[in-house]
Design a protein around this motif. Structure first.
Motif, PDB file in Angstrom:
ATOM      1  N   LEU A   1       0.852  -1.188   0.000  1.00 55.78           N
ATOM      2  CA  LEU A   1       0.000   0.000   0.000  1.00 55.78           C
ATOM      3  C   LEU A   1       0.890   1.240   0.000  1.00 55.78           C
ATOM      4  CD1 LEU A   1      -2.973   0.929   0.217  1.00 55.78           C
ATOM      5  CD2 LEU A   1      -2.679   0.932   2.711  1.00 55.78           C
ATOM      6  N   ASP A   2       0.852   1.972  -1.112  1.00 54.51           N
ATOM      7  CA  ASP A   2       1.721   3.147  -1.279  1.00 54.51           C
ATOM      8  C   ASP A   2       0.950   4.430  -0.992  1.00 54.51           C
ATOM      9  OD1 ASP A   2       3.118   5.362  -2.444  1.00 54.51           O
ATOM     10  OD2 ASP A   2       2.249   4.882  -4.404  1.00 54.51           O
ATOM     11  N   SER A   3       1.339   5.143   0.061  1.00 50.12           N
ATOM     12  CA  SER A   3       0.744   6.450   0.363  1.00 50.12           C
ATOM     13  C   SER A   3       1.363   7.002   1.640  1.00 50.12           C
ATOM     14  CB  SER A   3      -0.766   6.322   0.587  1.00 50.12           C
ATOM     15  OG  SER A   3      -1.298   7.548   1.076  1.00 50.12           O
ATOM     16  N   HIS A   4       1.382   8.334   1.749  1.00 47.78           N
ATOM     17  CA  HIS A   4       1.798   8.951   3.014  1.00 47.78           C
ATOM     18  C   HIS A   4       0.764   8.669   4.110  1.00 47.78           C
ATOM     19  CE1 HIS A   4      -1.019  11.797   1.326  1.00 47.78           C
ATOM     20  NE2 HIS A   4      -1.086  12.436   2.499  1.00 47.78           N
ATOM     21  N   LEU A   5      -0.385   8.063   3.729  1.00 46.40           N
ATOM     22  CA  LEU A   5      -1.420   7.688   4.703  1.00 46.40           C
ATOM     23  C   LEU A   5      -1.375   6.198   5.029  1.00 46.40           C
ATOM     24  CD1 LEU A   5      -4.400   9.620   3.062  1.00 46.40           C
ATOM     25  CD2 LEU A   5      -3.040  10.347   5.042  1.00 46.40           C
ATOM     26  N   ALA A   6      -0.506   5.444   4.359  1.00 44.82           N
ATOM     27  CA  ALA A   6      -0.570   3.968   4.424  1.00 44.82           C
ATOM     28  C   ALA A   6      -0.441   3.426   5.851  1.00 44.82           C
ATOM     29  CB  ALA A   6       0.512   3.367   3.530  1.00 44.82           C
ATOM     30  N   HIS A   7       0.291   4.143   6.707  1.00 45.97           N
ATOM     31  CA  HIS A   7       0.504   3.639   8.074  1.00 45.97           C
ATOM     32  C   HIS A   7      -0.738   3.808   8.948  1.00 45.97           C
ATOM     33  CE1 HIS A   7       1.488   7.881   8.012  1.00 45.97           C
ATOM     34  NE2 HIS A   7       1.252   7.934   9.313  1.00 45.97           N
ATOM     35  N   HIS A   8      -1.783   4.458   8.427  1.00 43.94           N
ATOM     36  CA  HIS A   8      -3.029   4.605   9.199  1.00 43.94           C
ATOM     37  C   HIS A   8      -3.913   3.363   9.090  1.00 43.94           C
ATOM     38  CE1 HIS A   8      -2.345   8.723  10.355  1.00 43.94           C
ATOM     39  NE2 HIS A   8      -2.071   9.042   9.104  1.00 43.94           N
ATOM     40  N   PHE A   9      -3.488   2.374   8.294  1.00 41.38           N
ATOM     41  CA  PHE A   9      -4.321   1.189   8.081  1.00 41.38           C
ATOM     42  C   PHE A   9      -3.617  -0.056   8.618  1.00 41.38           C
ATOM     43  CE2 PHE A   9      -5.067   4.435   4.913  1.00 41.38           C
ATOM     44  CZ  PHE A   9      -6.405   4.702   5.181  1.00 41.38           C
ATOM     45  N   ASP A  10      -4.419  -1.129   8.817  1.00 38.39           N
ATOM     46  CA  ASP A  10      -3.836  -2.377   9.305  1.00 38.39           C
ATOM     47  C   ASP A  10      -2.734  -2.836   8.357  1.00 38.39           C
ATOM     48  OD1 ASP A  10      -5.563  -2.464  11.386  1.00 38.39           O
ATOM     49  OD2 ASP A  10      -6.962  -3.875  10.456  1.00 38.39           O
ATOM     50  N   ALA A  11      -1.619  -3.305   8.922  1.00 41.89           N
ATOM     51  CA  ALA A  11      -0.524  -3.806   8.080  1.00 41.89           C
ATOM     52  C   ALA A  11       0.334  -4.748   8.921  1.00 41.89           C
ATOM     53  CB  ALA A  11       0.318  -2.652   7.563  1.00 41.89           C
ATOM     54  N   ASP A  12       1.008  -5.671   8.249  1.00 44.59           N
ATOM     55  CA  ASP A  12       1.931  -6.561   8.961  1.00 44.59           C
ATOM     56  C   ASP A  12       3.292  -5.894   9.142  1.00 44.59           C
ATOM     57  OD1 ASP A  12       0.168  -8.923   9.034  1.00 44.59           O
ATOM     58  OD2 ASP A  12       0.329  -8.779   6.862  1.00 44.59           O
TER      59      ASP A  12
ATOM     60  N   GLU B   1       8.672  -2.994  16.321  1.00 48.28           N
ATOM     61  CA  GLU B   1       9.104  -4.267  15.717  1.00 48.28           C
ATOM     62  C   GLU B   1       8.524  -4.496  14.326  1.00 48.28           C
ATOM     63  OE1 GLU B   1       7.094  -3.846  18.249  1.00 48.28           O
ATOM     64  OE2 GLU B   1       5.258  -4.908  17.725  1.00 48.28           O
ATOM     65  N   ARG B   2       7.622  -3.613  13.899  1.00 50.07           N
ATOM     66  CA  ARG B   2       7.037  -3.780  12.552  1.00 50.07           C
ATOM     67  C   ARG B   2       7.502  -2.702  11.587  1.00 50.07           C
ATOM     68  NH1 ARG B   2       1.549  -6.610  12.486  1.00 50.07           N
ATOM     69  NH2 ARG B   2       1.398  -7.436  14.569  1.00 50.07           N
ATOM     70  N   VAL B   3       8.360  -1.802  12.055  1.00 52.57           N
ATOM     71  CA  VAL B   3       8.696  -0.624  11.233  1.00 52.57           C
ATOM     72  C   VAL B   3      10.115  -0.723  10.660  1.00 52.57           C
ATOM     73  CG1 VAL B   3       8.959   1.885  11.251  1.00 52.57           C
ATOM     74  CG2 VAL B   3       7.067   0.827  12.498  1.00 52.57           C
ATOM     75  N   TYR B   4      10.207  -0.465   9.361  1.00 54.95           N
ATOM     76  CA  TYR B   4      11.482  -0.531   8.626  1.00 54.95           C
ATOM     77  C   TYR B   4      11.750   0.843   8.030  1.00 54.95           C
ATOM     78  CZ  TYR B   4      10.566  -5.522   8.886  1.00 54.95           C
ATOM     79  OH  TYR B   4      10.298  -6.784   9.350  1.00 54.95           O
ATOM     80  N   GLU B   5      12.838   1.479   8.465  1.00 54.29           N
ATOM     81  CA  GLU B   5      13.157   2.811   7.971  1.00 54.29           C
ATOM     82  C   GLU B   5      14.181   2.677   6.843  1.00 54.29           C
ATOM     83  OE1 GLU B   5      14.754   5.118  11.182  1.00 54.29           O
ATOM     84  OE2 GLU B   5      13.759   6.925  10.510  1.00 54.29           O
ATOM     85  N   ILE B   6      13.933   3.345   5.719  1.00 55.00           N
ATOM     86  CA  ILE B   6      14.872   3.280   4.594  1.00 55.00           C
ATOM     87  C   ILE B   6      15.229   4.703   4.184  1.00 55.00           C
ATOM     88  CG2 ILE B   6      15.140   2.627   2.172  1.00 55.00           C
ATOM     89  CD1 ILE B   6      13.188   0.297   2.712  1.00 55.00           C
ATOM     90  N   ASP B   7      16.510   5.051   4.283  1.00 52.92           N
ATOM     91  CA  ASP B   7      16.959   6.383   3.884  1.00 52.92           C
ATOM     92  C   ASP B   7      17.175   6.396   2.366  1.00 52.92           C
ATOM     93  OD1 ASP B   7      18.041   8.868   3.576  1.00 52.92           O
ATOM     94  OD2 ASP B   7      19.669   8.594   5.027  1.00 52.92           O
TER      95      ASP B   7
ATOM     96  N   ILE C   1       9.929  -6.553   2.552  1.00 55.05           N
ATOM     97  CA  ILE C   1       8.737  -7.373   2.283  1.00 55.05           C
ATOM     98  C   ILE C   1       9.082  -8.854   2.452  1.00 55.05           C
ATOM     99  CG2 ILE C   1       7.078  -8.112   0.512  1.00 55.05           C
ATOM    100  CD1 ILE C   1       7.400  -5.303  -0.755  1.00 55.05           C
ATOM    101  N   ASP C   2      10.248  -9.242   1.939  1.00 53.35           N
ATOM    102  CA  ASP C   2      10.614 -10.664   1.916  1.00 53.35           C
ATOM    103  C   ASP C   2      11.262 -11.134   3.216  1.00 53.35           C
ATOM    104  OD1 ASP C   2       9.599 -10.660  -0.618  1.00 53.35           O
ATOM    105  OD2 ASP C   2      11.537 -10.603  -1.642  1.00 53.35           O
ATOM    106  N   GLY C   3      11.315 -10.263   4.226  1.00 51.88           N
ATOM    107  CA  GLY C   3      11.862 -10.666   5.522  1.00 51.88           C
ATOM    108  C   GLY C   3      13.374 -10.782   5.529  1.00 51.88           C
ATOM    109  N   GLU C   4      14.035 -10.088   4.592  1.00 48.13           N
ATOM    110  CA  GLU C   4      15.499 -10.166   4.527  1.00 48.13           C
ATOM    111  C   GLU C   4      16.150  -8.933   5.158  1.00 48.13           C
ATOM    112  OE1 GLU C   4      15.967 -10.550   0.348  1.00 48.13           O
ATOM    113  OE2 GLU C   4      15.189 -12.603   0.328  1.00 48.13           O
ATOM    114  N   ARG C   5      15.359  -8.187   5.912  1.00 48.09           N
ATOM    115  CA  ARG C   5      15.865  -6.969   6.542  1.00 48.09           C
ATOM    116  C   ARG C   5      15.268  -6.910   7.930  1.00 48.09           C
ATOM    117  NH1 ARG C   5      17.261  -1.769   3.795  1.00 48.09           N
ATOM    118  NH2 ARG C   5      16.974  -0.221   5.396  1.00 48.09           N
TER     119      ARG C   5
END
Ligand SMILES: Nc1ncnc2c1ncn2[C@@H]1O[C@H](COP(=O)(O)OP(=O)(O)OP(=O)(O)O)[C@@H](O)[C@H]1O
Length: 174
Positions: A74-85, A134-140, A157-161
């Protein structure tokens, strides 16, 4: 992770961090929902037009209903307002955010407002408080081309990070 076979991955971040550009590069591998386009094309998903910023104010409840049991990206500056893994937060140095937004044709006030918001970690803080660190991945994305950013999103996405909130500091901009 939920019991769904495909995870729900929110890709969020301040406007100008490059979410749409990077997620377009993985659209042949995952179901990518460009949420802002969907909101713009459906009058039921927004309540008013913010004339000053020339943006639409989304109706988050209506958008959640419309998304339903979504999977994919889900691509959006609002995406974190919704359920996500998992929640991927794209970051970019505020001076570069400002440049990218001005180049894209945004007004100077919009570019500065978003740059300041990026310096203050607004979206990262919202993502962590809603979903947990534990669910948040920051990418610069500063000085990274879109293909490299897409590779980093794919790895999350693939759990490699590993989750990585709090690794970026742009307070020098303030
Ligand atoms: N990695 C990058 N390096 C340089 N420029 C980039 C990069 N990613 C995106 N851009 C440019 O920055 C601008 C903003 O990109 P994009 O629209 O993908 O951002 P966004 O985060 O999706 O913004 P919004 O939330 O407003 O949709 C575009 O002009 C794009 O070409």
């Amino acid at each position: 992770m939920s019991e769904r076979t495909a995870p729900r991955v929110a890709v969020t971040g301040t406007p100008g961090t490059g979410k749409s550009t990077a997620t377009a590069l993985i659209a042949d591998e995952y179901d990518v929902i460009h949420l802002n386009e969907r909101i713009r094309s459906d009058d039921d998903l927004w309540t008013e037009r913010d004339a000053e910023r020339d943006t639409l104010v989304a109706d988050l409840d209506a958008v959640a209903d419309a998304l339903g049991d979504w999977t994919g990206v889900l691509d959006s500056h609002l995406a974190h307002h919704f359920d996500a893994d998992r929640v991927v937060v794209l970051r970019c140095h505020p001076a570069t955010v400002e440049e990218r937004l001005l180049d894209r044709g945004e007004s100077p006030s919009t570019a500065t407002e978003n740059a300041e918001s990026e310096a203050l970690d607004v979206i990262l803080s919202e993502a962590v408080s809603t979903h947990g660190i534990e669910r948040v991945y920051e990418i610069d994305t500063t000085d990274r081309d879109p293909g490299t950013v897409a590779d980093a999103i794919r790895a999350a996405i693939d759990g490699e990070r590993e989750p990585s909130a709090g690794t970026v500091d742009f307070t020098d901009y303030l």
